[in-house]
Design an enzyme around this catalytic site. Structure first.
Site: not given
Length: 496
Positions: A16, A198
Site C-alpha cells: 500500500d 478502494e
C-alpha cells in the site's frame, strides 16, 4: 501491457505505498498492520533507491496496538506535503478509525494522532491549491491554482459479501486537523458489478480533477481505474478504457493501489503494490512510468534489477528496520556487543508482544543465520531463530533444555541434541522450501530438516525473519544473547 516484470523498488513487506515529493526529495510510506514501529517512512532522490528514515508511529503514546489481530491494525496510509507540513492519514482497523499525524521533518518526530470522523479505510488527502511553492509537495502537478481547500477521501463498505464499496469525501481543515462540511459520495466502481473500489487518491491535471482507485480486491484481480470531473465534488466520469491498469498477467501479479507523483522534470511516475508469486514475500512496492493519453494515465513498468545487499548486523545499535509484534510495553532488548533479548512469559501464539525482533524477508531465496549464546535455566525457557508470518503462523528453531527443536506453532517438527555452549542457527529459504540447520561456531553446518511451508502464504502481511526468546508463561531473569544476524543471497542462476 499485461503485467509487470523486474524487481520491486522496496522489496519484502512493503504494501500500500503512498508517495509525495518536496523539491528533489521523495518520501514514501507503507502499511504496517500489527507491527511496530508503525508506518515506516522512506526517502529517495530517484524513486529507485530508498532508505528508511523512521516511522510515523514510533512511541506508545501515539498508538497502542495491544491485542491487535493479525493483518488488522494500520491500513493503507497516504502522505502529503502542504505549506511546510507533512500530513499523513491512516486507519486503525478495529479501533477508533481514521487519524492524521503531522511533522515538519518526515524523519520525525510526528505528532500525536488526531482522530477523524467517518467510516471505512484507505484514507487520502488532496490539497487543491496548485503547486506548493514549486516543490511538488502535494504529490503531483497542477496547471492552475485551486481554491485553497483540502479534502479527505476514503473507501467504505456497503455490502461486504458482494464486495460493494463507495468512495466518499469531506473537506479537511489542515490547521485544525479535522473534517468539516457535508459529505460527498464520489464513486462506487467502474461498472455496476465492480468489487472493492478502494485506495482513492485525488490529483489535478490540466485543470481537471482525477480520481484514481483500486478495484477487484488485493489478490490476482487487483487493478487500477481512473475517473475525471470538472469539480472536485464530482460528478466523476470513468475512463473509457477502465481499468487503466488491468489485472496483471506476468511475473508480477496483484498490481494496484497506485499513487502518482510528478518529477521535477515534469514527467510522471506511480508507486504501486505487486506480488512475486512462488514465495512468502507478499505485497511489495513497484514503480511505474506514467504517460497520458487524452488526459488519462497510461501505466508502464519500470524494469530494473534491484541490488541484493548481504546483511551483517552485529547490533552496535538497533536499526530502524527491526520490528516488534504490536507496541512493546517496555524495551526487552539491549544492544552494544550483540543483541540481548530478555526472556519474558509472553509467547508467539498469543495476542501480546513477545520478546521478538524481526525484519522483512526481501528476496524469495536467502540464507539466514545467527550465533546464539544461551543456557536455558528451566524447561520452559527457549530462544532462537524465527520465521514469522503472524502470531499463529511461524517456524521457530529454538534451543531448549533438550537441545535444538523446530516448532510449527505447538507442533515440534524435528529435534537434535547439541552440546552446551554457543550454537549457530540457520535456515536456507528457497521460495516456500525452508531447510533448517545448525553448527558449532567455526564448525560445519548440519541440516536438521526441510519444511515445505506453503502455509506461510501471506494475506495482507508477509514473512519477517528474526530472533525470539520466551519463558512460556513463567517469570524469568534469563537473557538470550545473539552475537550477530546475517542474511546472504545465492546466485540468481541457482535453481529454486
Amino acid at each position: 501491457m499485461t503485467g509487470f516484470s523486474g524487481d520491486p523498488v522496496l522489496p519484502g513487506f512493503r504494501p500500500d505505498p503512498s508517495v509525495c515529493r518536496v523539491g528533489a526529495d521523495y518520501y514514501l510510506v507503507t502499511s504496517s498492520f500489527e507491527w511496530f514501529p508503525g508506518l515506516p517512512v522512506f526517502h529517495s532522490r530517484d524513486l529507485l533507491n530508498w532508505r528508511r528514515i523512521g516511522s510515523a508511529l514510533d512511541r506508545a503514546s501515539q498508538l497502542d496496538l495491544a491485542g491487535c489481530e493479525p493483518s488488522r491494525g494500520l491500513f493503507a496510509p497516504t502522505i502529503r506535503h502542504h505549506d511546510g507540513v507533512f500530513h499523513l492519514v491512516c486507519t486503525l482497523m478495529d479501533g477508533p478509525g481514521h487519524f492524521v499525524v503531522t511533522a515538519t521533518d518526515p524523519a520525525g518526530p510526528w505528532s500525536e494522532p488526531q482522530w477523524l470522523d467517518g467510516e471505512g479505510f484507505d484514507p487520502s488527502l488532496f490539497f487543491d491549491d496548485g503547486p506548493d511553492d514549486g516543490d511538488g509537495g502535494g504529490c503531483g502537478g497542477d496547471s492552475g491554482g485551486g481554491d485553497g481547500r483540502a479534502w479527505f477521501t476514503a473507501a467504505r463498505v456497503r455490502d461486504e459479501a458482494a464486495g460493494r464499496t463507495e468512495i466518499w469525501m469531506r473537506e479537511y481543515l489542515p490547521r485544525e486537523r479535522r473534517l468539516t462540511g457535508p459529505e460527498h459520495v464520489l464513486w462506487s466502481g467502474s461498472h455496476p458489478g465492480a468489487r472493492w473500489s478502494e485506495a482513492p487518491h485525488l490529483y489535478k491535471t490540466d485543470g481537471t480533477y482525477l480520481l484514481l482507485t483500486a478495484e477487484g480486491g488485493t489478490d490476482v484481480d487487483h487493478s487500477v481505474v481512473a475517473a475525471r470531473a470538472d469539480h472536485v465534488t464530482g460528478p466523476y466520469e470513468g475512463a473509457p478504457g477502465n481499468p487503466v491498469l488491468p489485472r496483471a498477467e506476468g511475473p508480477v501479479t496483484c498490481t494496484g493501489h497506485a499513487d502518482l507523483v510528478q518529477t521535477p522534470y515534469g514527467d510522471w511516475r506511480a508507486v504501486l503494490l505487486g506480488v512475486r508469486p512462488g514465495s512468502a514475500l507478499g505485497r511489495e512496492t513497484f514503480l511505474s512510468r506514467v504517460t497520458w493519453d487524452e488526459g488519462w494515465p497510461v501505466f508502464s513498468p519500470v524494469v530494473h534489477t534491484g541490488l541484493r545487499r548481504p546483511l551483517h548486523d552485529d547490533f552496535a545499535t538497533l536499526s530502524a528496520d527491526w520490528n516488534t509484534l504490536r507496541t512493546p510495553p517496555a524495551r526487552f532488548w539491549t544492544t552494544g556487543e550483540g543483541l540481548r533479548l530478555r526472556l519474558r512469559p509472553e509467547r508467539l501464539g498469543e495476542r501480546t508482544t513477545p520478546s521478538l525482533l524481526v525484519r522483512p524477508q526481501e528476496q524469495p531465496d536467502c540464507d539466514v543465520s545467527t550465533e546464539l549464546h544461551f543456557t536455558p535455566a528451566a524447561p520452559d525457557e527457549q530462544a532462537g531463530l524465527a520465521v514469522v508470518l503472524d502470531d499463529d503462523t511461524h517456524l521457530l528453531l529454538l534451543r531448549t533444555t533438550e537441545g535444538l527443536s523446530l516448532h510449527h506453532g505447538p507442533e515440534v517438527l524435528a529435534g537434535v541434541r547439541v552440546p552446551p555452549g554457543p550454537v549457530r542457527l540457520g535456515v536456507r529459504i528457497r521460495g516456500f522450501s525452508h531447510t533448517f540447520a545448525h553448527a558449532a561456531p567455526g564448525g560445519t553446518w548440519r541440516d536438521l530438516t526441510a519444511v515445505e511451508a506453503a502455509f506461510l502464504t501471506p494475506l495482507f502481511t508477509s514473512i519477517q525473519l528474526g530472533l525470539y526468546a520466551t519463558s512460556n508463561g513463567r517469570p524469568s531473569a534469563n537473557h538470550a544473547h545473539f552475537a550477530w544476524f546475517d542474511i546472504t543471497y545465492p546466485s540468481r542462476r541457482e535453481p529454486a
